[in-house]
Write an enzyme that holds these catalytic residues in place. Structure first.
Site, PDB file in Angstrom:
ATOM      1  CE1 TYR A   1     -51.454 -29.702 -21.015  1.00 62.02           C
ATOM      2  CE2 TYR A   1     -50.518 -31.824 -22.665  1.00 62.02           C
ATOM      3  CZ  TYR A   1     -51.214 -31.356 -22.205  1.00 62.02           C
ATOM      4  OH  TYR A   1     -51.652 -29.543 -23.532  1.00 62.02           O
TER       5      TYR A   1
ATOM      6  CE  LYS B   1     -58.822 -16.862 -14.151  1.00 61.87           C
ATOM      7  NZ  LYS B   1     -59.060 -15.956 -15.028  1.00 61.87           N
TER       8      LYS B   1
ATOM      9  CG  ASP C   1     -59.050 -13.992 -17.674  1.00 62.86           C
ATOM     10  OD1 ASP C   1     -57.863 -13.822 -17.722  1.00 62.86           O
ATOM     11  OD2 ASP C   1     -59.783 -13.782 -16.946  1.00 62.86           O
TER      12      ASP C   1
ATOM     13  CG  ASP D   1     -52.688 -27.174 -25.601  1.00 66.32           C
ATOM     14  OD1 ASP D   1     -52.330 -27.665 -26.358  1.00 66.32           O
ATOM     15  OD2 ASP D   1     -53.457 -27.371 -25.389  1.00 66.32           O
TER      16      ASP D   1
ATOM     17  CG  ASP E   1     -53.905 -25.556 -30.985  1.00 68.06           C
ATOM     18  OD1 ASP E   1     -53.096 -25.539 -31.201  1.00 68.06           O
ATOM     19  OD2 ASP E   1     -54.855 -26.435 -30.792  1.00 68.06           O
TER      20      ASP E   1
HETATM   21  C1  IPM Z   1     -49.630 -29.847 -28.288  1.00 71.08           C
HETATM   22  C2  IPM Z   1     -50.695 -30.325 -28.491  1.00 71.08           C
HETATM   23  C3  IPM Z   1     -50.922 -32.192 -27.640  1.00 71.08           C
HETATM   24  C4  IPM Z   1     -50.292 -31.293 -25.872  1.00 71.08           C
HETATM   25  C5  IPM Z   1     -51.559 -33.144 -27.940  1.00 71.08           C
HETATM   26  C6  IPM Z   1     -51.308 -33.992 -28.673  1.00 71.08           C
HETATM   27  C7  IPM Z   1     -51.299 -34.013 -26.228  1.00 71.08           C
HETATM   28  O1  IPM Z   1     -51.567 -30.491 -28.467  1.00 71.08           O
HETATM   29  O2  IPM Z   1     -48.162 -30.217 -28.634  1.00 71.08           O
HETATM   30  O3  IPM Z   1     -50.059 -28.653 -28.416  1.00 71.08           O
HETATM   31  O4  IPM Z   1     -51.330 -31.028 -25.406  1.00 71.08           O
HETATM   32  O5  IPM Z   1     -49.361 -30.882 -25.610  1.00 71.08           O
HETATM   33 MG    MG Z   2     -51.840 -28.622 -28.714  1.00 67.35          MG
END
Ligand code: IPM
Ligand code: MG
Length: 365
Positions: free
Chosen positions: A143, A193, A225, A249, A253
């Site tokens: 990032y 990894k 993985d 990240d 999710d």
């Molecule tokens: C998160 C989001 C952010 C990230 C995006 C919006 C840039 O997905 O906070 O998980 O990737 O950090």
């Molecule tokens: Mg995210």
């Protein structure tokens, strides 16, 4: 009776809708427990680019620096923002806040509510007993690494991103994970990894070096993985997971689906700065701006509401108040109310405002 100043950055898409409900809940906590929350609203994301020329202005950064905590909604949208300043991406607001305020530890707890075990796409018997905490490194890695660009070359376009970590950056986040594990089931899983990446090999070596300082906590290493697979195979086997920015990240999710929906997952981003009340932090739902449902009163405000509970706990040391919010959420879910993302036959589907209202009322009970 405390007096707390909070910078409220609702942002884009469903950000303002869910933050409105979170604020409602917070105000009721204030009334019930006799606290004053001074809310200072400011723009971030697309609105800020249009009105102030940047995804977050210097004045807003200053406001955040002077506050005790930040409540953040969401930034960004699809289609990609294409305004006159389209070189500035709305996500820049988040990156600036995270980096300039040194909020390197992103805590993302996943504890599916019993009443929602059937709302997940994963079998309830697999979910049973899941209570994990992902500690995501938030100010390093891909990032922020430079160079990060697309280049024209005689052979055509090429692109580069840089994955860079210092030992010091790894050490502080791994220590955060060990400390947090001490207050839980005393197990840390470090995810990397290391069979491919040099940064992962340094990560693993650093975690191993630090582990003896926490003899009461066990440390295991898992390849990312394998971790992704293990999350849906046996999520209850995890306690605290520590990992670098991009892996964290993606994994969170995935992990959010264990809780039934992205709309359920709060997060806290912490550094080391202490205010008069506790640790300064930024609190935000892990979901994004969800442009497809914006303005339709459909978004689930629970992630934002639970983020305020994390704020009360981590930044203001208000444990009882934080618990009151979490209990209210659980009671409303147990009573059968669901937003559309958690729809189940036989349950009562409600909108964003109604869900926020139900939770806020439960707090005033
Ligand atoms: C998160 C989001 C952010 C990230 C995006 C919006 C840039 O997905 O906070 O998980 O990737 O950090
Ligand atoms: Mg995210």
């Amino acid at each position: 009776m405390g007096n707390y100043s909070i910078a409220v950055l609702a942002g884009d898409g469903i950000g303002p809708e869910v933050i409105e409900q979170a604020v409602r809940v917070l105000q009721n906590i204030g009334k019930r427990y006799g606290h004053t929350f001074n809310l200072q609203h400011a723009m971030v994301g697309i609105a800020a680019i249009e009105a102030e020329g940047d995804a977050i202005s210097d004045a807003t950064m200053q406001l955040c620096q002077q506050s005790d905590a930040i409540l953040f909604g969401a930034v960004g949208g699809i289609p990609r923002f294409e305004g006159p300043n389209s070189k500035i991406q709305p996500e820049r607001a988040l990156f600036r806040l995270r980096k300039e305020l040194s909020l390197y530890a992103n805590l993302r707890p996943v504890r599916p509510l019993k009443a929602l075990l059937n709302a997940s796409t994963i079998k309830p018997e697999v979910l049973q007993g899941t209570d994990l905490l992902v500690v995501r490194e938030l100010t390093g890695g891909l990032y922020f690494g430079k160079p990060s660009e697309i280049r024209e070359t005689p052979e055509g376009l090429v692109a580069v991103d840089t994955l860079l970590y210092s030992e010091a950056e790894i050490e502080r986040i791994v220590r955060t994970a060990f400390e947090l594990a001490r207050g839980r089931r005393k197990k840390v899983t470090s995810v990397d990894k290391a069979n491919v990446l040099s940064t992962s090999r340094l990560w693993r070596r650093t975690a191993d070096r630090i582990a003896p300082d926490y003899p009461d906590v066990s440390l295991e290493h898992l390849l990312v993985d394998t971790c992704a697979m293990q999350f849906i195979r046996q999520p209850s086997s995890f306690d605290v997971i520590v990992t670098e920015n991009t892996f964290g990240d993606i994994l969170t999710d995935e992990a959010s689906m264990l809780a039934g929906s992205m709309g359920m997952l709060p997060s806290a981003s912490l550094g080391t700065r202490e205010t008069a009340h506790g640790l300064f932090g930024l609190y935000e739902p892990i979901h994004g701006s969800a442009p497809d449902i914006t303005g339709q009163n459909k978004a689930n405000p629970i992630a934002a509401i639970l983020s305020t509970a994390m704020m009360l706990r981590h930044s203001f040391n208000l444990q009882q108040e934080a618990q009151a919010i979490e209990t209210a959420v659980e009671r409303v879910i147990n009573a059968g109310y669901r937003t559309a993302d958690l729809h189940e036959p036989g349950k009562i589907t409600v909108g964003t405002k109604e869900m926020g209202g139900l939770i806020a009322e439960t707090i005033s009970d």
